[in-house]
Design a protein around this motif. Structure first.
Motif, PDB file in Angstrom:
ATOM      1  N   ASN A 194       0.694  -1.308   0.136  1.00 29.57           N
ATOM      2  CA  ASN A 194      -0.113  -0.088  -0.046  1.00 29.57           C
ATOM      3  C   ASN A 194       0.877   1.289  -0.028  1.00 29.57           C
ATOM      4  N   VAL A 195       0.282   2.247  -0.720  1.00 36.87           N
ATOM      5  CA  VAL A 195       1.113   3.648  -0.544  1.00 36.87           C
ATOM      6  C   VAL A 195       0.075   4.392   0.027  1.00 36.87           C
ATOM      7  N   VAL A 196       0.734   5.127   1.176  1.00 38.23           N
ATOM      8  CA  VAL A 196      -0.351   5.990   2.065  1.00 38.23           C
ATOM      9  C   VAL A 196       0.239   7.438   2.032  1.00 38.23           C
ATOM     10  N   LYS A 197      -0.599   8.208   2.361  1.00 38.47           N
ATOM     11  CA  LYS A 197      -0.304   9.712   2.506  1.00 38.47           C
ATOM     12  C   LYS A 197      -1.348  10.102   3.513  1.00 38.47           C
ATOM     13  N   ASP A 198      -0.843  10.730   4.575  1.00 39.09           N
ATOM     14  CA  ASP A 198      -1.558  11.254   5.874  1.00 39.09           C
ATOM     15  C   ASP A 198      -2.243  10.066   6.161  1.00 39.09           C
ATOM     16  N   GLU A 199      -1.792   8.846   6.345  1.00 42.62           N
ATOM     17  CA  GLU A 199      -2.369   7.587   6.773  1.00 42.62           C
ATOM     18  C   GLU A 199      -3.633   7.052   6.222  1.00 42.62           C
ATOM     19  N   GLU A 200      -3.704   7.379   5.003  1.00 40.20           N
ATOM     20  CA  GLU A 200      -4.883   7.257   3.946  1.00 40.20           C
ATOM     21  C   GLU A 200      -4.454   6.442   2.791  1.00 40.20           C
ATOM     22  N   TYR A 201      -5.184   5.512   2.319  1.00 38.22           N
ATOM     23  CA  TYR A 201      -4.604   4.618   1.057  1.00 38.22           C
ATOM     24  C   TYR A 201      -4.497   5.612  -0.002  1.00 38.22           C
ATOM     25  N   ARG A 202      -3.697   5.513  -0.957  1.00 40.16           N
ATOM     26  CA  ARG A 202      -3.391   6.156  -2.030  1.00 40.16           C
ATOM     27  C   ARG A 202      -2.998   5.546  -3.273  1.00 40.16           C
ATOM     28  N   GLY A 203      -3.014   4.172  -3.253  1.00 38.91           N
ATOM     29  CA  GLY A 203      -2.698   3.390  -4.271  1.00 38.91           C
ATOM     30  C   GLY A 203      -1.696   2.145  -3.866  1.00 38.91           C
ATOM     31  N   GLU A 204      -0.970   1.690  -4.759  1.00 35.58           N
ATOM     32  CA  GLU A 204      -0.409   0.723  -4.478  1.00 35.58           C
ATOM     33  C   GLU A 204       1.094   0.557  -5.579  1.00 35.58           C
TER      34      GLU A 204
END
Length: 130
Positions: free
Chosen positions: A105-115
């Motif tokens: 998982n790719v995260v930003k600000d603890e939210e899922y943003r892709g993979e």
């Protein structure tokens, strides 16, 4: 304590959040392993689903527990936009020696943003005692 080389295959990413609103973004990755840092090429115009298929080599010991990957959007003339990041645990590659390309998982600000898809290979350093 095991020492050796960690080979990282950066395959690609999917479903990234587009930080360029008027055009496709130009993503690249910065891979960090302790104090070592390497940068991928820029996937110009590849937008939310870039492919790199690039290999990076780091010198590691089994006390190195994680590989960090930061994804950015290359913006000529202005600061590059932060797209997201992934933390790859390394414990398994030390025992398995090789992990086929796997999705993280790719995260930003603890939210899922892709993979992001990464393959790992660990080659222990052979120490000759004479």
């Amino acid at each position: 304590m095991a020492h050796g080389t960690l080979e990282v295959l950066l395959v690609g990413a999917k479903g990234l959040e587009n930080t360029d609103y008027l055009s496709n973004m130009d993503p690249y990755a910065v891979l960090s392993c302790r104090s070592q840092e390497q940068k991928s090429s820029v996937a110009s115009g590849k937008g939310c689903d870039p492919e790199w298929n690039e290999t990076f080599v780091f010198t590691v010991s089994d006390s190195t527990t994680e590989l960090f990957i930061k994804l950015l959007d290359s913006d000529g003339g202005t600061d590059d936009d932060f797209v997201g990041e992934a933390t790859i645990p390394l414990e398994a590659v030390y025992t398995e020696r090789s992990i086929p390309p796997t999705v993280y998982n790719v995260v930003k600000d603890e939210e899922y943003r892709g993979e992001i898809k990464i393959g790992l290979t660990f080659t222990p350093e052979v120490i000759c005692l004479t």
